[in-house]
Every structure is written in structure tokens, then in C-alpha cells.
Design a protein around this motif. Structure first.
Motif, PDB file in Angstrom:
ATOM      1  N   PHE A  45       0.831  -1.190   0.000  1.00 56.41           N
ATOM      2  CA  PHE A  45       0.000   0.000   0.000  1.00 56.41           C
ATOM      3  C   PHE A  45       0.875   1.253   0.000  1.00 56.41           C
ATOM      4  CE2 PHE A  45       0.618  -1.623   4.281  1.00 56.41           C
ATOM      5  CZ  PHE A  45       1.140  -0.527   4.941  1.00 56.41           C
ATOM      6  N   ASP A  46       0.374   2.321  -0.579  1.00 53.71           N
ATOM      7  CA  ASP A  46       1.084   3.603  -0.540  1.00 53.71           C
ATOM      8  C   ASP A  46       1.245   4.043   0.909  1.00 53.71           C
ATOM      9  OD1 ASP A  46       1.316   3.733  -3.260  1.00 53.71           O
ATOM     10  OD2 ASP A  46      -0.465   4.977  -3.554  1.00 53.71           O
ATOM     11  N   GLY A  47       2.427   4.513   1.214  1.00 51.42           N
ATOM     12  CA  GLY A  47       2.734   4.890   2.588  1.00 51.42           C
ATOM     13  C   GLY A  47       3.522   3.835   3.328  1.00 51.42           C
ATOM     14  N   HIS A  48       3.644   2.640   2.759  1.00 53.27           N
ATOM     15  CA  HIS A  48       4.473   1.612   3.379  1.00 53.27           C
ATOM     16  C   HIS A  48       5.915   2.127   3.425  1.00 53.27           C
ATOM     17  CE1 HIS A  48       6.691  -2.146   3.923  1.00 53.27           C
ATOM     18  NE2 HIS A  48       5.563  -2.692   4.343  1.00 53.27           N
ATOM     19  N   PRO A  49       6.637   1.883   4.529  1.00 51.21           N
ATOM     20  CA  PRO A  49       8.001   2.419   4.639  1.00 51.21           C
ATOM     21  C   PRO A  49       8.908   2.054   3.470  1.00 51.21           C
ATOM     22  CG  PRO A  49       7.268   1.563   6.755  1.00 51.21           C
ATOM     23  CD  PRO A  49       6.206   1.211   5.771  1.00 51.21           C
ATOM     24  N   HIS A  74       3.716  -0.942  -9.165  1.00 48.36           N
ATOM     25  CA  HIS A  74       2.854  -1.997  -8.665  1.00 48.36           C
ATOM     26  C   HIS A  74       2.986  -3.228  -9.566  1.00 48.36           C
ATOM     27  CE1 HIS A  74       0.830   0.135  -5.487  1.00 48.36           C
ATOM     28  NE2 HIS A  74       0.457   1.118  -6.298  1.00 48.36           N
ATOM     29  N   CYS A  75       2.948  -4.409  -8.937  1.00 44.42           N
ATOM     30  CA  CYS A  75       2.902  -5.645  -9.721  1.00 44.42           C
ATOM     31  C   CYS A  75       1.568  -5.701 -10.464  1.00 44.42           C
ATOM     32  CB  CYS A  75       3.003  -6.867  -8.805  1.00 44.42           C
ATOM     33  SG  CYS A  75       4.529  -6.978  -7.877  1.00 44.42           S
ATOM     34  N   MET A  76       1.626  -6.030 -11.743  1.00 45.20           N
ATOM     35  CA  MET A  76       0.405  -6.155 -12.542  1.00 45.20           C
ATOM     36  C   MET A  76       0.566  -7.272 -13.557  1.00 45.20           C
ATOM     37  SD  MET A  76      -0.657  -2.201 -13.321  1.00 45.20           S
ATOM     38  CE  MET A  76      -0.775  -0.977 -12.006  1.00 45.20           C
ATOM     39  N   ALA A  77      -0.475  -8.078 -13.676  1.00 47.17           N
ATOM     40  CA  ALA A  77      -0.461  -9.137 -14.673  1.00 47.17           C
ATOM     41  C   ALA A  77      -0.228  -8.536 -16.051  1.00 47.17           C
ATOM     42  CB  ALA A  77      -1.775  -9.908 -14.637  1.00 47.17           C
TER      43      ALA A  77
END
Length: 808
Positions: free
Chosen positions: A630-634, A648-651
């Protein structure tokens, strides 16, 4: 004697490399002892070279059998498999300095009585629930020497097994700890956890209680101070309160050997006490007793110094460097008392023999080799070489310059002489170490350590002032070291050298430190070239190496192509200051000489996958980071603040490195904004194809995500030779339809030993077996290395590096 002692130490080392202990070691040791007594008579008339060879051979056999005898004795006390995980009530004493951390306290426990099972005499316990601070004096506030009744759950010693990793099981064996476990917070009503006695008399308990009292006094005086842990380490040898960030600075500047009760500090304290004791004795304590007529002052000085060294080493917890210094000082003191002249080489060999005799596992640790290597290097570079004597009546300034020159030469000798050994043990050498040590050695040894010792023992308020002064000096020194360690050139790193390269570097070092007049001494540095310029190994183009680390209950997989490296997940968080990256991944990368990762994929935010993210990003250069975090993760914020790519990982995402194809199969783009999904449901799933072979890294996807992958795939899209078992083999994953579609020949389960989730679930693990899929568990095999070429070669770390203390 010297050749026998060297052979004896080599024999003990040989035993520690064995996968199994020899049978009947005690009887063989007795026979070897009888043969040894006959050796002096049989070989008396032999040639000196042959006699030395025979002594070395007998020492080798004797050391091997002696170490085997002690190992048999240490392993004889074993917890039965059926008793693992059972509630057992034990009564005994707190046998070590407790280590308090955020979630509780850890300590060794000397078992006097056990109800319900046969328990080893010494166990290591963690108490997570019910812990309170010392003010409340609540249950869980354990102190050394106290007798307690506790209900515990135990297991046999077990540690992670990885290449170039720390062997926790060997360390426990050396400490005499034959079971580990935790205190049950809510035992049965009839056997509550309770303290039975405030103190159990005993020499060890007195020592540990004294260490605890000194530590508590220092921490009270320096409450909230950043470097209080350093002061504690210098006084009682307990380094556990020093944060990892400070250790990074000390290691990069090469001064970590000073942040403990080192041999240098022990020698200084012994010298001060010897000087004071001898001076008082010569003056008969300012009385008319005429004590020097009864006993020479030199002997009294030697006795005072040896006693001071012994007491200081007890405070250190009897570490290897401290032992080595103590034994050398005791040998010198004994020689002086007996009127025997002895050489420094004899002293060093005797100290070596005593250390190995009492602790044959000492040869497994870097401190053993560094401590004896440093002394051996100084002897080689200085013994038998005459220095220009100072004329009588030389000024103090001239004498000071001579002392500084001698100290600088000694530091140069140690720094240069230990380069090959340091590279072998740590795959790096500090280039700023000579400057850092030239500053830190006199400050720590001559100023901070005496102030700390005096401050921990003198009455208040004098003690508080001395401790605060010592801390202020350490703080100023740390600022300088931090500046030095931050330089880009501070540390030279290279892969751990093969034995031929190490030996060639040793030869070059011996040439470089040869006596003056030796031809072209500078050419010795050429011996370092293969050591310092080696590059990390990598697979040929088009091929693939995959390392599934043993990180406990978590995931961490290193993927290597010819020119690129990718890390999939960063391992679990073990505690607030320890995780899979700092304990396993970063040391492995450093030993391989890998300074950069081209990419890192963190499958999702669960701590068993992302727990080591910050440690990794702070210690290893990372190109790009992809995740479902999530955005905001350290980790996300750190990557963005470092101005490095994050996505972001995306298929549908894919890329190719040197003929190896990477394809992201999950999650779908819309999943990142779907708040109804769990982190597991967004796990990044990657298929990696190298030639005819492929591996599927499935993170923690569950049955629903497996069904989605099946629905989106066409024939063969999911097929892979190797599968990293989804969600560690949980009951919510690895559906038959998914396994049929992937159709792997091998499945790897990254799981923790006796993990609380019971992964892999028995029915799921059996499902893999019923489908003909080979199964490997990292808690059993250790790290698993796969080499994808024409075939897939599989290496299991524990199988390739078996030791007699593993798998019992």
C-alpha cells in the motif's frame, strides 16, 4: 610442545567439520593418552624433524578424539522428540544475564527438576507474556541466580541453515544449551509460574548477578543515552543493547573489536593493577613491614595483574579473545613465579592449546582466528628484529615519538596482516580502519574503559559523573567514526575467496611484512590482487540460478541471470531489530560480493514476506522495486525518496534478461484499489523461464486466486518444473486443479521449524506427494539452490554441509 599443541588444535578443528562423531571416542582417547605418554621415550633418539612430525601427528589425533569426547558428552543430554511442544514444569535457577527486549525477556535456565519429561540441564527460554519492568517487580522480572518454577514448552536446538550464514545450532552446543523454548503465560492453576528463592548460592550465579548489578547501575545512570549499550559492553561484555545501526558504523570503520572487553583492554587493566600492586608492595603499603624481603615485588605485581585480568574476563562472559589474553598473561605470570624464561611463541601456543582444550568449538568462530591471527602477525613482523635503542637521557618528547611510532607500526602490521583473513571471514575490509583505530584505540582503551569501570563501581554521585563523561567521549568518537564510515571508499568488498586465492594472499602478506632488506617487499601486495579484484560468480547466458533461503516462516528467493539479480520477498521480521534480510540475505550477498540488486519484488505486505524490506533497502543498492504494498508503506516511501523506480505488480508485465524471460501473472491492475481484498489475494506471482525449464513463484495466493489464474491461462501458461508452494503449503492453497495445471516436478516449501501455523498442512503436503511431486522443506533441507541449465541441478545446504550437531 609447540608442534603438539598446533596439531592438537588442528585435530579439534578437523572434528568440527565431520558429519558424524566417531564411536567409542572415550576409549580411543584413553588409548591415545597411553600412546602419548610413550611417545617421549620411543622417539628420544629420532631425528628432530621426524620427532616433530610425530608430535604433530599425535597432537592431531589427540585433539580429534578429545573434541569428539566432549561433543559426545555435550550431546548426551537430549530432549526427546515426543516431548517437543509439550507443557513441562521445570524448577531451576536463572543462569545468565537476562536480555530484555520490547516483547519480553530471554535468559538461560539451569534446570534442577523437571516434571513430565527428561529435560537437559541447561535450556534457553523466552518469556513473552507477563513481562513487566523492574519497578513493578511483577512476574517475569527475572534476575540472575533466582530460583523459579516455570511451565515451558521446549524444542531441540534448531537454526536456519544458509550458505555463509551463522550456525545457531553450533553456538547453542558451545554454550551447553540443549533445548530452547518459551514460558507458558497461563499454566495450570496448581503450578503457576513463580519465584521460589531470591538467590541460589553458586560461583556462576554470583558472577552473573554481579554483571547484572553493574549493568543495571550503568543503565540507570545513562538512562535514555544513545551509547549506554557501548558502556555496558565495555564493562560487562554484554553487546546486545547496541543497535544494528551502530554496529554498521563500527564494522565499516574496523573498530568493532574494541566495543567489548577485548584483549587490549584486559592487558591494560592487568598492567595498571600490576603496576599499582608492585608499587605498593615495594613501599610495604607505606609501613615498616619490609614486604619485598618476604616476597619479591615482581611476583606480587604479576599476581595482581593476573588476578585483575581473571576478574575482568569473568565480567566479559569468558569470550574467546578474552580467554586468549587471560591465558597468555597467566602463562607469563606463572613463568615469572617459577623462574622459567619462556618465549612469546611458547606463550601463544600454550594459550591456543588451553582455549581449544576447554572449548573445542571455539575454532568455528571468526573471533578465534582473528585474535590468534593478530598476535601471530605481530610476532612474525616484530620478533627477532632489533629496533634502534634510544640513547640514555633521551627527552620525554623523543620517547613519546618512539612510542607513537611503535604503536603506528603495530597497527600497520595488524591491519595489513589480517587482510586475507578478514576477506575470507567477512568478504570485506575497512580501508579507513588504520585511521579509525589510531583514534579509537587510545580513546577507548586508555580513557573510556577506565572511566566506565570506575564509574560502575564507585559510589554515587561520583559514579554518575564518570559514566556521563565516558558516554560523552564515546558520543564524540562515534560522530567521527560515523563520518569516516560514510565515505564511499570506507569499505572494500569482494566475494569470499577460494582457498587457493586465500593462500596466495597469505604468501603475499608474509612477503610484504618480511624484515627490512628483503628484496622488493612491496611486491607482496600483488598477492592480494586475486583476493581483492574477484567478481561475483554468475550463471552462463541463458541459464538461471535460484536460491530459496532458509529464513524460517517466510519467503526470500534470489534469482540470478548472467548479468542481473532479482530478489523475490525479503524474509520475515523476527523482532524489532532483527529480520530475514539482516540475518540471512544481506550477509549472503556480502559473502558473494553482490553489492547491487537490479530488482526486488515484495509479493505483499505480510511481515513474513516484507519484514526484511527496510533492512535490505538500507544495506543493499536496489535498482527498482515492484510490489503490491500500500502507498505509505516504509519500503515504498524509502524507494521513492531515494529517487529509484517503484511500480505496482500487474499481470501482463514482462521482461527478459540474457535470454531468461520473466512474466508477472498476478495480480490484476484493478486489485490495487479493491479494499475488499486481503494482502494474500494481491500476492505478486511471477513465472521465470530459462530455456526448456521454468519456476513459478506464487507468494501467498489462495484458492480463489489460483482459480483466477486457471481461468485466465491457456494451455501451458502455468506449467513450471519448480513451484514455490503457495502460502507455504497452507490449507487454503495448492488446489488439485492448480497443481495439475502447473504440473511441477519439484515443490519447495519455505517454512519455519515447528511454526505455529502448522505449515505445510499434512493433507496439502500429502497431496503433492500423491501427485508425484518431489517435496523439499527449507526447515529440513536448509537453503535450496537450483541451477537451471540443460537439466535442473538441486543442492540442499544441510546435505552438502552436514555437521554432527545437525538433524539430531
Amino acid at each position: 610442545m609447540r608442534t603438539f599443541l598446533l596439531g592438537f588444535s588442528a585435530g579439534a578443528f578437523w572434528l568440527q567439520m565431520q558429519a558424524a562423531l566417531p564411536a567409542h571416542a572415550g576409549a580411543a582417547l584413553l588409548l591415545a593418552s597411553l600412546l602419548l605418554m610413550m611417545l617421549g621415550y620411543v622417539t628420544r633418539g629420532w631425528h628432530v624433524g621426524l620427532r616433530m612430525a610425530m608430535r604433530c601427528l599425535f597432537g592431531l589425533v589427540f585433539g580429534y578424539l578429545w573434541a569428539a569426547f566432549l561433543a559426545h558428552s555435550a550431546l548426551s543430554s537430549e530432549l526427546a522428540l515426543k516431548d517437543e511442544g509439550q507443557d513441562i514444569t521445570v524448577t531451576g535457577a536463572i543462569a545468565s544475564l537476562p536480555y530484555r527486549f520490547e516483547q519480553g525477556v530471554r535468559f538461560n535456565f539451569a534446570v534442577e527438576k523437571a516434571v513430565g519429561a527428561k529435560v537437559p540441564s541447561l535450556i534457553a527460554l523466552s518469556w513473552y507474556a507477563g513481562f513487566r519492568d523492574a519497578v513493578t517487580n511483577a512476574v517475569g522480572n527475572v534476575q540472575p541466580g533466582e530460583r523459579w518454577r516455570l511451565t515451558v514448552r521446549l524444542q531441540r536446538p534448531h537454526g536456519n541453515a544458509n550458505p555463509m550464514g551463522f550456525d545457531y545450532e553450533a553456538w547453542l552446543l558451545e554454550q551447553g544449551v540443549r533445548a530452547t523454548g518459551y514460558v507458558r503465560p497461563q499454566p495450570r492453576a496448581d503450578t503457576p509460574n513463580m519465584r521460589l528463592a531470591a538467590f541460589v548460592p553458586g560461583f556462576g550465579n554470583v558472577v552473573e548477578a554481579s554483571r547484572a548489578a553493574l549493568r543495571a547501575r550503568i543503565l540507570r545512570s545513562l538512562e535514555g543515552k544513545q551509547y549506554a549499550g557501548v558502556i555496558v559492553a565495555l564493562v560487562v561484555g554484554d553487546q546486545r543493547a547496541i543497535p544494528q545501526s551502530d554496529w554498521q558504523v563500527f564494522n565499516r570503520t574496523g573498530v568493532s573489536h574494541l566495543i567489548s572487553i577485548s584483549g587490549l583492554h584486559i592487558t591494560m587493566i592487568a598492567g595498571l593493577f600490576a603496576l599499582g600492586g608492585g608499587a605498593l608492595w615495594r613501599r610495604s603499603f607505606f609501613t615498616d613491614w619490609q614486604l619485598p624481603l618476604r616476597l619479591p615485588a615482581q611476583k606480587v605485581a604479576a599476581l595482581a595483574g593476573a588476578l585483575a585480568a581473571f576478574l575482568y574476563v569473568l565480567l566479559a562472559g569468558f569470550g574467546v579473545p578474552a580467554q586468549r589474553t587471560l591465558y597468555m598473561l597467566l602463562v607469563v605470570a606463572l613463568a615469572l613465579w617459577l623462574g622459567r624464561i619462556t618465549s612469546i611463541v611458547h606463550v601463544l601456543c600454550l594459550a591456543l592449546g588451553v582455549v581449544v582444550l576447554l572449548d573445542p568449538w571455539a575454532v568455528l568462530w571468526p573471533g578465534f582466528w582473528l585474535s590468534f591471527g593478530a598476535v601471530a602477525t605481530i610476532l612474525y613482523a616484530t620478533a627477532g628484529r632489533t629496533a634502534t635503542p634510544l640513547p640514555e637521557g633521551a627527552s620525554r618528547w623523543r620517547r613519546l615519538r618512539a612510542a607513537v611510532a611503535l604503536g603506528a607500526h603495530t597497527q600497520y602490521v595488524v591491519t595489513v596482516g589480517l587482510v586475507p583473513l578478514t576477506m575470507l571471514l567477512f568478504s570485506q575490509v575497512s580501508l579507513v580502519s588504520p585511521v579509525a583505530n589510531a583514534l579509537a584505540i587510545p580513546v577507548i582503551s586508555l580513557v573510556v574503559t577506565p572511566l566506565s569501570l570506575a564509574g560502575s563501581m564507585l559510589p554515587a554521585p561520583l559514579s554518575d559523573g564518570l559514566l556521563l563523561l565516558a558516554h560523552a567521549i564515546v558520543q564524540m568518537l562515534a560522530q567521527v567514526l560515523d563520518w569516516l564510515g560514510a565515505r564511499r571508499f570506507a569499505v572494500w568488498t569482494a566475494p569470499a575467496p577460494p582457498m587457493w586465492s586465500f593462500c596466495w594472499a597469505l604468501f603475499g602478506t608474509a612477503w610484504l611484512l618480511a624484515p627490512r632488506g628483503w628484496q622488493h617487499r612491496w611486491a607482496g601486495m600483488l598477492g592480494w590482487l586475486p583476493l581483492l579484484t574477484a567478481l561475483p560468480s554468475s550463471p552462463p547466458a541463458g541459464q538461471l540460478w535460484v536460491t530459496a533461503f532458509d529464513v524460517g516462516q517466510g519467503m526470500a528467493v534470489l534469482v540470478e541471470t548472467h548479468d542481473h539479480r532479482l530478489l523475490y520477498d525479503t524474509g520475515p521480521a523476527y523482532s524489532l531489530d532483527s529480520d530475514g534480510a539482516s540475518r540471512v540475505i544481506v550477509p549472503y550477498l556480502r559473502a558473494r560480493g553482490i553489492a547491487k540488486l537490479d530488482g526486488v519484488i515484495i509479493s505483499h505486505s505480510d511481515l513474513d514476506h516484507a519484514g526484511g524490506a527496510m533492512s535490505l533497502l538500507e544495506n543493499v543498492q536496489v535498482g527498482w522495486l515492484a510490489s503490491s504494498l500500500f502507498d505509505g508503506h516504509p519500503a515504498v516511501e524509502f524507494q521513492r525518496e531515494s529517487h529509484r523506480p517503484y511500480l505496482h505488480c500487474m499481470a501482463g508485465q514482462s521482461w527478459t534478461w540474457e535470454g531468461v524471460h520473466f512474466a508477472m501473472l498476478h495480480p490484476l491492475p484493478a486489485s490495487h484499489t479493491d479494499i475488499s481484498l486481503t494482502p494474500n489475494a494481491r500476492s505478486c506471482t511471477v513465472k521465470i523461464t530459462a530455456g526448456r525449464h521454468a519456476i513459478l513463484l506464487a507468494g501467498d495466493i489462495e484458492a480463489a486466486q489460483e482459480a483466477q489464474l486457471l481461468a485466465r491461462s491457456t494451455d501451458g501458461d502455468l506449467a513450471a518444473d519448480v513451484l514455490l508452494a503457495p502460502h507455504h503449503g497452507s490449507g487454503t492453497s495448492s488446489t488439485p486443479a492448480f497443481l495439475n495445471a502447473v504440473h511441477p516436478g519439484l515443490a519447495i516449501f519455505q517454512v519455519g521449524h515447528r511454526n505455529r501455523y502448522k505449515h505445510p498442512k499434512p493433507q496439502v503436503y500429502a497431496r503433492y506427494g500423491d501427485m508425484g511431486i518431489a517435496r523439499l522443506r527449507t526447515d529440513v533441507t536448509g537453503a535450496v539452490v537450483l541451477e537451471f541449465g540443460d537439466n535442473i541441478d538441486v543442492t540442499q545446504y544441510r546435505a552438502m554441509h552436514p555437521r554432527y550437531w545437525h538433524g539430531r
